[in-house]
Design an enzyme around this catalytic site. Structure first.
Site, PDB file in Angstrom:
ATOM      1  N   ASP B  11       0.857  -1.176   0.000  1.00  0.00           N
ATOM      2  CA  ASP B  11       0.000   0.000   0.000  1.00  0.00           C
ATOM      3  C   ASP B  11       0.906   1.243   0.000  1.00  0.00           C
ATOM      4  O   ASP B  11       2.059   1.166   0.425  1.00  0.00           O
ATOM      5  CB  ASP B  11      -0.878  -0.028   1.257  1.00  0.00           C
ATOM      6  CG  ASP B  11      -1.635   1.265   1.452  1.00  0.00           C
ATOM      7  OD1 ASP B  11      -2.351   1.672   0.509  1.00  0.00           O
ATOM      8  OD2 ASP B  11      -1.505   1.887   2.529  1.00  0.00           O
ATOM      9  N   TYR B  13      -0.095   5.225   0.664  1.00  0.00           N
ATOM     10  CA  TYR B  13      -0.278   6.304   1.643  1.00  0.00           C
ATOM     11  C   TYR B  13      -0.391   5.755   3.059  1.00  0.00           C
ATOM     12  O   TYR B  13      -1.270   4.942   3.346  1.00  0.00           O
ATOM     13  CB  TYR B  13      -1.522   7.127   1.305  1.00  0.00           C
ATOM     14  CG  TYR B  13      -1.521   7.618  -0.122  1.00  0.00           C
ATOM     15  CD1 TYR B  13      -0.472   8.404  -0.608  1.00  0.00           C
ATOM     16  CD2 TYR B  13      -2.539   7.276  -1.008  1.00  0.00           C
ATOM     17  CE1 TYR B  13      -0.460   8.841  -1.919  1.00  0.00           C
ATOM     18  CE2 TYR B  13      -2.536   7.710  -2.327  1.00  0.00           C
ATOM     19  CZ  TYR B  13      -1.491   8.489  -2.777  1.00  0.00           C
ATOM     20  OH  TYR B  13      -1.482   8.912  -4.078  1.00  0.00           O
ATOM     21  N   ARG B  42      -9.190  12.769   6.223  1.00  0.00           N
ATOM     22  CA  ARG B  42      -8.774  11.382   6.010  1.00  0.00           C
ATOM     23  C   ARG B  42      -9.951  10.412   6.208  1.00  0.00           C
ATOM     24  O   ARG B  42     -10.169   9.489   5.414  1.00  0.00           O
ATOM     25  CB  ARG B  42      -7.632  11.032   6.956  1.00  0.00           C
ATOM     26  CG  ARG B  42      -7.204   9.564   6.938  1.00  0.00           C
ATOM     27  CD  ARG B  42      -6.641   9.137   5.607  1.00  0.00           C
ATOM     28  NE  ARG B  42      -6.134   7.760   5.622  1.00  0.00           N
ATOM     29  CZ  ARG B  42      -5.874   7.054   4.532  1.00  0.00           C
ATOM     30  NH1 ARG B  42      -6.077   7.564   3.323  1.00  0.00           N
ATOM     31  NH2 ARG B  42      -5.410   5.823   4.608  1.00  0.00           N
ATOM     32  N   SER B 118      -2.418   0.818  -4.866  1.00  0.00           N
ATOM     33  CA  SER B 118      -2.948   1.947  -4.093  1.00  0.00           C
ATOM     34  C   SER B 118      -4.287   2.428  -4.638  1.00  0.00           C
ATOM     35  O   SER B 118      -4.574   2.292  -5.827  1.00  0.00           O
ATOM     36  CB  SER B 118      -1.928   3.084  -4.152  1.00  0.00           C
ATOM     37  OG  SER B 118      -2.488   4.311  -3.732  1.00  0.00           O
ATOM     38  N   ASN B 119      -5.077   3.022  -3.753  1.00  0.00           N
ATOM     39  CA  ASN B 119      -6.302   3.713  -4.166  1.00  0.00           C
ATOM     40  C   ASN B 119      -5.990   4.933  -5.037  1.00  0.00           C
ATOM     41  O   ASN B 119      -6.865   5.437  -5.733  1.00  0.00           O
ATOM     42  CB  ASN B 119      -7.058   4.210  -2.926  1.00  0.00           C
ATOM     43  CG  ASN B 119      -7.998   3.166  -2.334  1.00  0.00           C
ATOM     44  OD1 ASN B 119      -8.319   2.165  -2.978  1.00  0.00           O
ATOM     45  ND2 ASN B 119      -8.445   3.400  -1.116  1.00  0.00           N
TER      46      ASN B 119
END
Lengths: 224, 224
Positions: B11, B13, B42, B118-119
């Site tokens: 991942d 972040y 967030r 990652s998103n």
């Protein structure tokens, strides 16, 4: 617009039923930490409902609620025995309605079928409806997502209500105090009425509710 | 267990890249409210990623991030012009790695392919990787969920990494600082390594990570 809404579907927790008493009991069990516990618990409960649906790993809301409580207690360094945890979870069966709810439902039920569609386990849900003597109001059904084994806002959940009512989705009004739930219902094709009890900003999820209300007392005028 | 993990997927972040500088910039823009803004932002960013995936209403992470920022600013009663919002979002392209990350990646890359999943929008992601001069470490790929038009922890997202690597999922180690992301990867069939930087309780989502680490420095010993 009159006559367009042929049936009304209500979210339960936070919309009809006030979860404040859960916070009050948490405060009794953990003086000074009850609010933090309630807030963490509610956040985690929703997170788990969304994550489990995304993961394809549904389990019922009673278990999700219990798992979220366990996490929240550990996160805050609180030690609760089995009895205290059970007492907190059992509060969900004994929630009171918000003050304006009984009269509003009584009026609304005269002109169209009303239903509940909730994340709650069917048994939790029936318990709190009976606790408040409201069963007769909901001749459209007391519906749980449990039938779809997914949680809101997955579209197949809203379909449960459309099918139970036998009313085309564009003629169903969906009422929720959760902005994201109103958005999910709107994206599905219901008319969405957001009861913004928390006076929160509108969710940026690509759709807007058809109306924003301060309480359920504003629903009948918004439908007219 | 040695040799079982043929590839590693990270991942981005919070796992490789420290989002602390976003909070610092928020603090500069809104003295005394920066931490509240970062926390709300967030939380909302993740919520929107989950909700949009559930609603079948994907939009890319850059837009989700911007929508979450807008909501959070309004929620806190903060007024930010376009330039300030852009500056906050642009921080995501310039995040630093956590201190131990470059050396850990250098060692790990000697024995197996490494990838990112990652998103983040592909462009955001490539920018932060290049900003840190790490492109050569990731010969397994710098992969975004954007290809699936869904966000984590939906299983089709993890499949992107499995397919890009050409390694059976049981031989892929997935590394995340987010407990829910580690759970999603584990439920998919990856081996899950949870970097518990926040020292949070383990998520109650029905699966457990294969190992819990304090930082990426502990990954190589855990693999051995």
């Amino acid at each position: 617009m009159a006559g367009e809404v042929a049936a009304l579907v209500f979210d339960a927790y936070g919309t009809l039923f006030d979860v404040h008493s859960v916070a009050r009991r948490a405060q009794m069990l953990f003086p000074g930490k009850g609010d933090a516990l309630s807030a963490a618990w509610r956040t985690k409960q929703l997170e788990y409902s969304w994550l489990r649906t995304l993961m394809g790993a549904y389990e019922d809301f009673d278990r999700v609620t219990r798992a979220a409580l366990e996490w929240s207690l550990e996160s805050l360094g609180l030690d609760a025995g089995e009895a205290a945890q059970r007492a907190l979870i059992d509060e969900y069966r004994k929630l009171a309605t918000f003050a304006e709810v009984p009269a509003a439902l009584e009026r609304l039920a005269r002109s169209r079928p009303l239903a509940i569609l909730s994340n709650g386990h069917p048994e939790m849900l029936e318990a709190v409806v009976d606790h408040n003597g409201l069963r007769d109001r909901f001749r459209g059904g007391i519906l749980s997502v449990h039938a779809a084994r997914r949680f809101k806002p997955e579209p197949s959940v809203y379909r449960i209500a459309e099918e139970a009512l036998g009313v085309p989705r564009a003629m169903v009004g969906f009422v929720s105090s959760n902005g994201w739930d109103a958005a999910g219902a709107k994206a599905f094709g219901f008319r969405a009425y957001w009861v913004n009890r928390a006076r929160a900003p509108v969710e940026r999820l690509g759709v807007r509710p058809d109306a924003v209300l301060e309480s359920l007392a504003g629903l009948e005028p918004a439908l007219a």
